[in-house]
Scaffold this active site. Structure first.
Site, short mmCIF file in Angstrom:
data_model
loop_
_atom_site.label_atom_id
_atom_site.label_comp_id
_atom_site.label_asym_id
_atom_site.label_seq_id
_atom_site.Cartn_x
_atom_site.Cartn_y
_atom_site.Cartn_z
N ASP A 170 0.85 -1.19 0.00
CA ASP A 170 0.00 0.00 0.00
C ASP A 170 0.88 1.24 0.00
O ASP A 170 1.83 1.33 0.78
CB ASP A 170 -0.89 0.04 1.24
CG ASP A 170 -2.09 -0.87 1.14
OD1 ASP A 170 -2.46 -1.25 0.01
OD2 ASP A 170 -2.66 -1.21 2.19
N HIS A 221 -3.05 5.60 -0.54
CA HIS A 221 -4.19 4.72 -0.26
C HIS A 221 -5.09 5.31 0.83
O HIS A 221 -6.32 5.15 0.77
CB HIS A 221 -3.67 3.34 0.14
CG HIS A 221 -4.72 2.32 0.42
ND1 HIS A 221 -5.81 2.09 -0.41
CD2 HIS A 221 -4.84 1.43 1.44
CE1 HIS A 221 -6.55 1.13 0.10
NE2 HIS A 221 -5.99 0.71 1.22
N GLU A 238 0.57 -6.35 2.56
CA GLU A 238 -0.61 -7.09 3.01
C GLU A 238 -0.82 -8.33 2.15
O GLU A 238 -0.36 -8.41 1.02
CB GLU A 238 -1.86 -6.19 2.92
CG GLU A 238 -1.81 -5.03 3.89
CD GLU A 238 -2.97 -4.08 3.74
OE1 GLU A 238 -3.49 -3.67 4.79
OE2 GLU A 238 -3.35 -3.75 2.60
#
Length: 183
Positions: A40, A44, A146
């Site tokens: 990310d 974001h 992630e």
């Protein structure tokens, strides 16, 4: 590749095929920038934050520690293992069931983390409208990975290579994360 509900799933198609007489194979694909393992970017969650093409690559390569994050639901700062604090790159094995509280994220950043990773789809709960742990980390310059595939990785110390693509205008980038051991 797993995708967040409502995001575009991975799909591909052939644009040129040897089987159909073309001189070469060629394909194209599309997917959410958050499909599968991804980094990310600050954009974001932070207005005016850096985009994926501007990410500093240093946090994504170097020594990393894989640690189990036991339990389900929110993990607060007092639940962080002492083995997580003071480590520059921490990758949490949660079985996709645990997420960080904003205070735990701040504690990791203040303890010197430059990258936090998780095998969960998000470091925030799926119903968090403002993604507070994301904001706590990304606003402090901590890189975020992630949806890592950590189910067959033993806890311990590794060398991480997980470079995001230079996708100039996107808020995230797919990565191929690799954990190396010596020898």
């Amino acid at each position: 590749m797993r995708v967040w509900p409502g995001d575009a799933p991975f799909s591909w198609r052939a644009t040129s095929s040897l089987e159909e007489g073309a001189p070469f194979e060629s394909t194209c694909f599309s997917a959410s920038a958050h499909a599968g393992t991804h980094a990310d970017a600050p954009a974001h969650v932070l207005r005016g934050g850096a985009r994926a093409g501007a990410l500093d690559l240093k946090p994504y390569v170097g020594p990393a520690r894989v640690l189990p994050l036991d339990g389900q639901g929110e993990v607060g700062p007092d639940s962080l293992s002492r083995f997580a604090l003071g480590v520059s790159r921490v990758l949490f094995q949660t079985g996709g069931r645990a997420f960080l509280s904003p205070l735990a994220a701040i504690r990791l950043a203040e303890a010197g983390a430059i990258l936090i990773g998780t095998d969960a789809p998000s470091i925030d709960p799926h119903d968090a409208p403002d993604l507070p742990a994301h904001g706590a980390l990304l606003s402090r310059g901590v890189a975020l990975l992630e949806d890592l595939a950590l189910e067959h990785v033993a806890p311990g110390d590794y060398w991480l290579v997980a470079l995001p693509l230079k996708l100039e205008d996107l808020d995230a980038s797919p990565v191929r994360a690799v954990l190396l051991t010596e020898g």
